[in-house]
Design a protein around this motif. Structure first.
Motif, PDB file in Angstrom:
ATOM      1  N   CYS A  44      -6.408  -6.905  16.758  1.00  0.00           N
ATOM      2  CA  CYS A  44      -6.065  -7.542  18.023  1.00  0.00           C
ATOM      3  C   CYS A  44      -7.268  -8.318  18.544  1.00  0.00           C
ATOM      4  N   GLY A  45      -7.071  -9.577  18.857  1.00  0.00           N
ATOM      5  CA  GLY A  45      -8.163 -10.410  19.349  1.00  0.00           C
ATOM      6  C   GLY A  45      -8.565 -10.100  20.773  1.00  0.00           C
ATOM      7  N   ILE A  46      -7.833  -9.194  21.432  1.00  0.00           N
ATOM      8  CA  ILE A  46      -8.127  -8.853  22.830  1.00  0.00           C
ATOM      9  C   ILE A  46      -8.836  -7.513  22.924  1.00  0.00           C
ATOM     10  N   CYS A  47      -8.183  -6.436  22.493  1.00  0.00           N
ATOM     11  CA  CYS A  47      -8.788  -5.098  22.607  1.00  0.00           C
ATOM     12  C   CYS A  47      -9.481  -4.650  21.328  1.00  0.00           C
ATOM     13  N   LYS A  48      -9.372  -5.460  20.257  1.00  0.00           N
ATOM     14  CA  LYS A  48     -10.045  -5.197  18.971  1.00  0.00           C
ATOM     15  C   LYS A  48      -9.464  -4.003  18.209  1.00  0.00           C
ATOM     16  N   LYS A  49      -8.272  -3.581  18.548  1.00  0.00           N
ATOM     17  CA  LYS A  49      -7.629  -2.496  17.814  1.00  0.00           C
ATOM     18  C   LYS A  49      -7.260  -2.950  16.410  1.00  0.00           C
ATOM     19  N   HIS A  50      -7.525  -2.095  15.416  1.00  0.00           N
ATOM     20  CA  HIS A  50      -7.145  -2.372  14.035  1.00  0.00           C
ATOM     21  C   HIS A  50      -5.699  -1.921  13.805  1.00  0.00           C
ATOM     22  N   CYS A  51      -4.934  -2.735  13.045  1.00  0.00           N
ATOM     23  CA  CYS A  51      -3.564  -2.376  12.680  1.00  0.00           C
ATOM     24  C   CYS A  51      -3.428  -2.455  11.166  1.00  0.00           C
ATOM     25  N   ARG A  52      -2.509  -1.667  10.627  1.00  0.00           N
ATOM     26  CA  ARG A  52      -2.364  -1.642   9.175  1.00  0.00           C
ATOM     27  C   ARG A  52      -1.713  -2.910   8.640  1.00  0.00           C
ATOM     28  N   SER A  53      -0.861  -3.539   9.437  1.00  0.00           N
ATOM     29  CA  SER A  53      -0.167  -4.754   8.996  1.00  0.00           C
ATOM     30  C   SER A  53      -0.035  -5.705  10.175  1.00  0.00           C
ATOM     31  N   PHE A  54       0.319  -6.941   9.876  1.00  0.00           N
ATOM     32  CA  PHE A  54       0.552  -7.911  10.944  1.00  0.00           C
ATOM     33  C   PHE A  54       1.794  -7.546  11.747  1.00  0.00           C
ATOM     34  N   GLU A  55       2.740  -6.845  11.114  1.00  0.00           N
ATOM     35  CA  GLU A  55       3.919  -6.404  11.852  1.00  0.00           C
ATOM     36  C   GLU A  55       3.526  -5.366  12.904  1.00  0.00           C
ATOM     37  N   MET A 245      -4.702  -9.202 -11.366  1.00  0.00           N
ATOM     38  CA  MET A 245      -4.640 -10.658 -11.234  1.00  0.00           C
ATOM     39  C   MET A 245      -3.403 -11.121 -10.472  1.00  0.00           C
ATOM     40  N   LEU A 246      -2.587 -10.182  -9.977  1.00  0.00           N
ATOM     41  CA  LEU A 246      -1.364 -10.535  -9.259  1.00  0.00           C
ATOM     42  C   LEU A 246      -1.612 -10.515  -7.752  1.00  0.00           C
ATOM     43  N   ARG A 247      -1.049 -11.502  -7.059  1.00  0.00           N
ATOM     44  CA  ARG A 247      -1.098 -11.570  -5.592  1.00  0.00           C
ATOM     45  C   ARG A 247       0.352 -11.671  -5.116  1.00  0.00           C
ATOM     46  N   ASP A 248       0.932 -10.512  -4.814  1.00  0.00           N
ATOM     47  CA  ASP A 248       2.360 -10.411  -4.524  1.00  0.00           C
ATOM     48  C   ASP A 248       2.596 -10.315  -3.019  1.00  0.00           C
ATOM     49  N   THR A 249       3.262 -11.312  -2.444  1.00  0.00           N
ATOM     50  CA  THR A 249       3.514 -11.309  -1.002  1.00  0.00           C
ATOM     51  C   THR A 249       4.497 -10.215  -0.592  1.00  0.00           C
ATOM     52  N   ALA A 250       5.203  -9.615  -1.550  1.00  0.00           N
ATOM     53  CA  ALA A 250       6.114  -8.509  -1.246  1.00  0.00           C
ATOM     54  C   ALA A 250       5.382  -7.173  -1.175  1.00  0.00           C
ATOM     55  N   LYS A 251       4.170  -7.109  -1.745  1.00  0.00           N
ATOM     56  CA  LYS A 251       3.445  -5.838  -1.814  1.00  0.00           C
ATOM     57  C   LYS A 251       2.114  -5.855  -1.070  1.00  0.00           C
ATOM     58  N   TYR A 252       1.764  -6.973  -0.476  1.00  0.00           N
ATOM     59  CA  TYR A 252       0.472  -7.089   0.198  1.00  0.00           C
ATOM     60  C   TYR A 252       0.523  -6.339   1.524  1.00  0.00           C
ATOM     61  N   PRO A 253      -0.265  -5.267   1.705  1.00  0.00           N
ATOM     62  CA  PRO A 253      -0.147  -4.423   2.906  1.00  0.00           C
ATOM     63  C   PRO A 253      -0.104  -5.162   4.235  1.00  0.00           C
ATOM     64  N   PRO A 254      -0.954  -6.172   4.491  1.00  0.00           N
ATOM     65  CA  PRO A 254      -0.877  -6.855   5.788  1.00  0.00           C
ATOM     66  C   PRO A 254       0.442  -7.589   6.034  1.00  0.00           C
ATOM     67  N   LEU A 255       1.200  -7.896   4.977  1.00  0.00           N
ATOM     68  CA  LEU A 255       2.455  -8.622   5.131  1.00  0.00           C
ATOM     69  C   LEU A 255       3.683  -7.714   5.052  1.00  0.00           C
ATOM     70  N   LYS A 260       6.052   0.291   5.869  1.00  0.00           N
ATOM     71  CA  LYS A 260       5.451   0.088   4.538  1.00  0.00           C
ATOM     72  C   LYS A 260       6.455  -0.400   3.506  1.00  0.00           C
ATOM     73  N   LEU A 261       7.598  -0.932   3.948  1.00  0.00           N
ATOM     74  CA  LEU A 261       8.558  -1.561   3.048  1.00  0.00           C
ATOM     75  C   LEU A 261       8.292  -3.064   3.015  1.00  0.00           C
ATOM     76  N   SER A 262       8.809  -3.728   1.993  1.00  0.00           N
ATOM     77  CA  SER A 262       8.578  -5.167   1.835  1.00  0.00           C
ATOM     78  C   SER A 262       9.425  -5.987   2.800  1.00  0.00           C
ATOM     79  N   ASN A 263       8.868  -7.101   3.239  1.00  0.00           N
ATOM     80  CA  ASN A 263       9.637  -8.115   3.961  1.00  0.00           C
ATOM     81  C   ASN A 263      10.180  -9.130   2.969  1.00  0.00           C
ATOM     82  N   SER A 264      11.289  -9.767   3.299  1.00  0.00           N
ATOM     83  CA  SER A 264      11.817 -10.834   2.448  1.00  0.00           C
ATOM     84  C   SER A 264      10.928 -12.064   2.563  1.00  0.00           C
ATOM     85  N   LEU A 265      10.921 -12.888   1.538  1.00  0.00           N
ATOM     86  CA  LEU A 265      10.143 -14.120   1.573  1.00  0.00           C
ATOM     87  C   LEU A 265      10.660 -15.037   2.676  1.00  0.00           C
TER      88      LEU A 265
END
Length: 353
Positions: A44-55, A245-255, A260-265
């Protein structure tokens, strides 16, 4: 006097990252041992709290139960796409113009060209590409048409230029062409490249002259592969490639979702880049562009530089070792956060590779 003591104890036992409070210091130590808080978490850019994902960060800022002061400031000058807090409403307006992608303007001519023809030879001038994005479109096989068979594949570079784009002839009979979403007809696959040829072309291109078992995450020749649901795509193509070597947007923790389930593209593009995809007949080129843009946005984040950023690295394995329990309980929450490391590879680290 006792109340003041309890208050100071609760502050001492408060996590410096997520602000959870614990009754005893030993409980905070255990929390830090398993939480893997780091500078790479959405914050959070205000209180600086860390979150596991952007959601999780979005819930903190917008709801359903947001922090009141953070919600107020975010409504005034927060970007609802990247969740950045700007200095003023005017700064937010300027930022938003750059942050939001326009589907029609940004996919543009290259997207139309992708639909005009098939390019089944790999472009030699793309041999220098270090990062590539892959997407497949599946038709159905089996008696009920539920078996996914790759019938079209696209590969692009980080500048969204097509490297490889072709129809694929599956090795099993197609029983459902799924035309409403794939746009694929039987005649498109009649003279298409057989799966084994497509598999070899893509495998050779990704490995870039190195045996697959010798590929290294740093200073090697292998290319970083971006996609959404890559394990599924690679399995359908019968391509083997190292997970590192894989960068998977379905498995990337911040997304991922807070659960902890995947979001659709489709959701990720609307939420983080501001435009819709996969409307009507779907083109794998569009999916390639979508995952590459998500990857580039995540890679461009500026995080604290650490010499050894991952918890799995030998230099960090004893940071929260059980034999250090007494020493850890004497540390401040801030000091423990300082030695805590991430349990996932943040894509910002690719910029320095």
């Amino acid at each position: 006097m006792d109340n003041r003591y309890e208050s100071s104890e609760s502050q001492r036992n408060k996590c410096a990252a997520c602000y959870r409070q614990f009754n005893k210091m030993e409980h905070l130590v255990e929390h830090m041992r398993t939480s893997y808080h780091s500078a790479h978490e959405p914050m959070c850019g205000i209180c600086k709290k860390h979150c596991r994902s952007f959601e999780s960060l979005r819930e903190h800022l917008i709801g359903p139960l947001p922090k009141v002061e953070c919600e107020r400031i975010f409504k005034e000058r927060g970007c609802d796409l990247c969740l950045t807090i700007l200095s003023s409403r005017n700064a937010l307006y300027v930022h938003r113009e750059k942050c939001q992608f326009s589907r029609s303007n940004n996919i543009g001519l290259t997207h139309r060209m992708a639909n005009l023809g098939i390019q089944d030879d790999l472009k030699i001038d793309n041999n220098r590409a270090k990062v590539v994005s892959l997407a497949c479109k599946m038709v159905g096989g089996g008696s009920d048409g539920s078996l996914d068979l790759c019938a079209r594949v696209c590969l692009i570079d980080e500048y969204e230029k097509i490297i490889f784009h072709t129809y694929v002839k599956p090795h099993l009979p197609v029983t459902n062409y799924r035309y409403e979403t794939t746009g694929i007809r039987p005649e498109f696959l009649r003279d298409a490249l057989p799966l084994w040829q497509v598999q070899k072309k893509i495998q050779d291109y990704l490995c870039n002259g190195e045996p697959v078992w010798q590929i290294r995450s740093r200073c090697g020749k292998g290319r970083i592969l971006v996609g959404h649901g890559l394990d599924h795509d690679l399995k359908s193509l019968e391509v083997e490639y190292p997970q590192m070597m894989l960068r998977d947007t379905a498995k990337y923790p911040p997304l991922m979702k807070t659960s902890k389930l995947s979001n659709s593209l489709k959701y990720l593009m609307k939420a983080y880049l501001g435009y819709d995809i996969q409307i009507g007949i779907q083109d794998p080129y569009e999916d390639c562009v979508a995952t590459m843009r998500l990857y580039m946005r995540m890679r461009s984040q500026r995080h604290k530089v650490e010499e050894y950023p991952l918890a799995s690295e030998p230099q960090n394995r004893n940071n929260f070792a059980a034999w250090r329990q007494s020493e850890l309980e004497k540390m401040s929450p801030e000091k423990m956060l300082d030695i805590s490391r991430s349990d996932y590879h943040c894509w910002c680290l690719d910029s320095s590779s």
